[in-house]
Motif scaffolding. Sequence first.
Motif, short mmCIF file in Angstrom:
data_model
loop_
_atom_site.label_atom_id
_atom_site.label_comp_id
_atom_site.label_asym_id
_atom_site.label_seq_id
_atom_site.Cartn_x
_atom_site.Cartn_y
_atom_site.Cartn_z
N HIS A 1 -43.79 54.85 -38.43
CA HIS A 1 -45.20 54.55 -38.15
C HIS A 1 -45.65 55.20 -36.85
O HIS A 1 -46.75 55.74 -36.77
N SER A 2 -44.79 55.16 -35.84
CA SER A 2 -45.13 55.78 -34.55
C SER A 2 -45.36 57.27 -34.71
O SER A 2 -46.34 57.83 -34.19
N GLU A 3 -44.48 57.94 -35.43
CA GLU A 3 -44.59 59.38 -35.61
C GLU A 3 -45.89 59.75 -36.31
O GLU A 3 -46.60 60.68 -35.90
N TYR A 4 -46.22 59.02 -37.38
CA TYR A 4 -47.43 59.32 -38.14
C TYR A 4 -48.69 59.02 -37.33
O TYR A 4 -49.65 59.80 -37.32
N LEU A 5 -48.68 57.91 -36.59
CA LEU A 5 -49.83 57.57 -35.76
C LEU A 5 -50.03 58.63 -34.67
O LEU A 5 -51.15 59.06 -34.39
N LEU A 6 -48.93 59.07 -34.07
CA LEU A 6 -49.02 60.09 -33.02
C LEU A 6 -49.61 61.40 -33.53
O LEU A 6 -50.28 62.11 -32.79
N HIS B 1 -48.62 55.35 -44.82
CA HIS B 1 -49.99 55.84 -44.68
C HIS B 1 -51.02 54.71 -44.69
O HIS B 1 -51.98 54.72 -43.90
N GLU B 2 -50.81 53.72 -45.56
CA GLU B 2 -51.76 52.61 -45.64
C GLU B 2 -51.87 51.88 -44.30
O GLU B 2 -52.97 51.56 -43.82
N THR B 3 -50.73 51.61 -43.68
CA THR B 3 -50.70 50.84 -42.43
C THR B 3 -51.43 51.56 -41.30
O THR B 3 -52.21 50.95 -40.56
N VAL B 4 -51.19 52.86 -41.16
CA VAL B 4 -51.81 53.63 -40.08
C VAL B 4 -53.25 54.01 -40.43
O VAL B 4 -54.15 53.89 -39.60
N ASP B 5 -53.47 54.45 -41.67
CA ASP B 5 -54.82 54.90 -42.05
C ASP B 5 -55.85 53.78 -41.94
O ASP B 5 -57.00 54.02 -41.55
N LEU B 6 -55.45 52.56 -42.26
CA LEU B 6 -56.39 51.44 -42.18
C LEU B 6 -56.73 51.05 -40.74
O LEU B 6 -57.65 50.27 -40.51
N LEU B 7 -56.00 51.60 -39.77
CA LEU B 7 -56.36 51.38 -38.36
C LEU B 7 -57.58 52.21 -37.97
O LEU B 7 -58.23 51.93 -36.96
N GLU B 8 -57.87 53.24 -38.79
CA GLU B 8 -58.95 54.19 -38.47
C GLU B 8 -58.77 54.72 -37.04
O GLU B 8 -59.60 54.51 -36.15
N VAL B 9 -57.67 55.41 -36.85
CA VAL B 9 -57.23 55.86 -35.53
C VAL B 9 -58.25 56.78 -34.86
O VAL B 9 -58.74 57.74 -35.46
N LYS B 10 -58.54 56.46 -33.60
CA LYS B 10 -59.39 57.32 -32.77
C LYS B 10 -58.47 58.29 -32.02
O LYS B 10 -57.51 57.84 -31.38
N PRO B 11 -58.75 59.58 -32.06
CA PRO B 11 -57.84 60.56 -31.42
C PRO B 11 -57.59 60.32 -29.94
O PRO B 11 -56.56 60.70 -29.41
#
Length: 319
Positions: free
Chosen positions: A39-44, A15-25
């Motif tokens: 990581h890919s699954e969570y980011l997707l 979660h830390e790795t992806v959440d800190l990217l502040e992903v834009k939908p």
Amino acid sequence: MPQTKEFKHDTVLLHETVDLLEVKPDGVYVDATLGGAGHSEYLLSQLTTGHLYSFDQDQTAHDNAKNRLRQQLEEGKVTLIKDNFRQLKAALAEYNISKIDGIIYDLGVSSPQFDETQRGFSYKKDARLDMRMNQEQALSAYEVVNDYSFNDLVRIFYRYGEDKFAKQIARKIEQRRAVQPIETTLELADIIKSALPQKELKKKGHPAKQIFQAIRIEVNDELGAAEESIEQAIDMLKVGGRISVITFHSLEDRLTKTIFKEYSTVNVPKGLPMLPKEMEAKLKLVNRKPVLASAEELEFNNRAHSAKLRVAEKQNDNS
């Protein structure tokens, strides 16, 4: 179609790795190290109209991802790229991608590569010396151990293993292979042990760990590939885009920290009252100290103990 092997992998700092990217939908993202696809699954799960490009040179990782990410692949939300992440720019250019909103790196060897005995990564399981992340490449651990000169072995043991007994271990390897080739991981581990003083063998941790790490890094040119890829990633990031890098040993962390520091530092001329926009640093650090795994994660994921996460944001696109 051959049955895919079970791919057991606990994703570190998920979660830390992806959440800190502040992903834009609707953004364009890259997972430079697909691995177990966690990581890919969570980011997707955070993308709506956006797209993810996931890199890995290991066929096993691709076979697993085709199952784990089947729905997202069918929806056209993710593209799997079988290539070394040092080819980041060139590979993405084939999809007409020149700018990205964020990228993740989970450096080093993945747990399944260690767990598959025949891959020859582990000093605890007997297998032919291999250690190739890309099993199609020619150079393997066998060639490094049996063909490299004494001086080259010493160099990689010092540089990539930071082992103070590099010379003694290289000499033992040289003596043994003069009699017959060194074929297996446990054979090499025993040679390493035989080169060390008794007091060193009594210390905590496996005595072959650093040498196996050094050989693995040499076989896969891990540090060279990481440096090239991270440099390309920084260039490709849009302003406001972020890069997350997880490292597992001091060499990887030092490399990442150095690159981030270089791009986030500006030498301001004396007497300059205000810094013009074009003179701002290319990156700003999101976290000055690395993010470490929580106590909760450490309870179930042993690999997380040495993990460090560094994140930076692109704030300037001037070269």
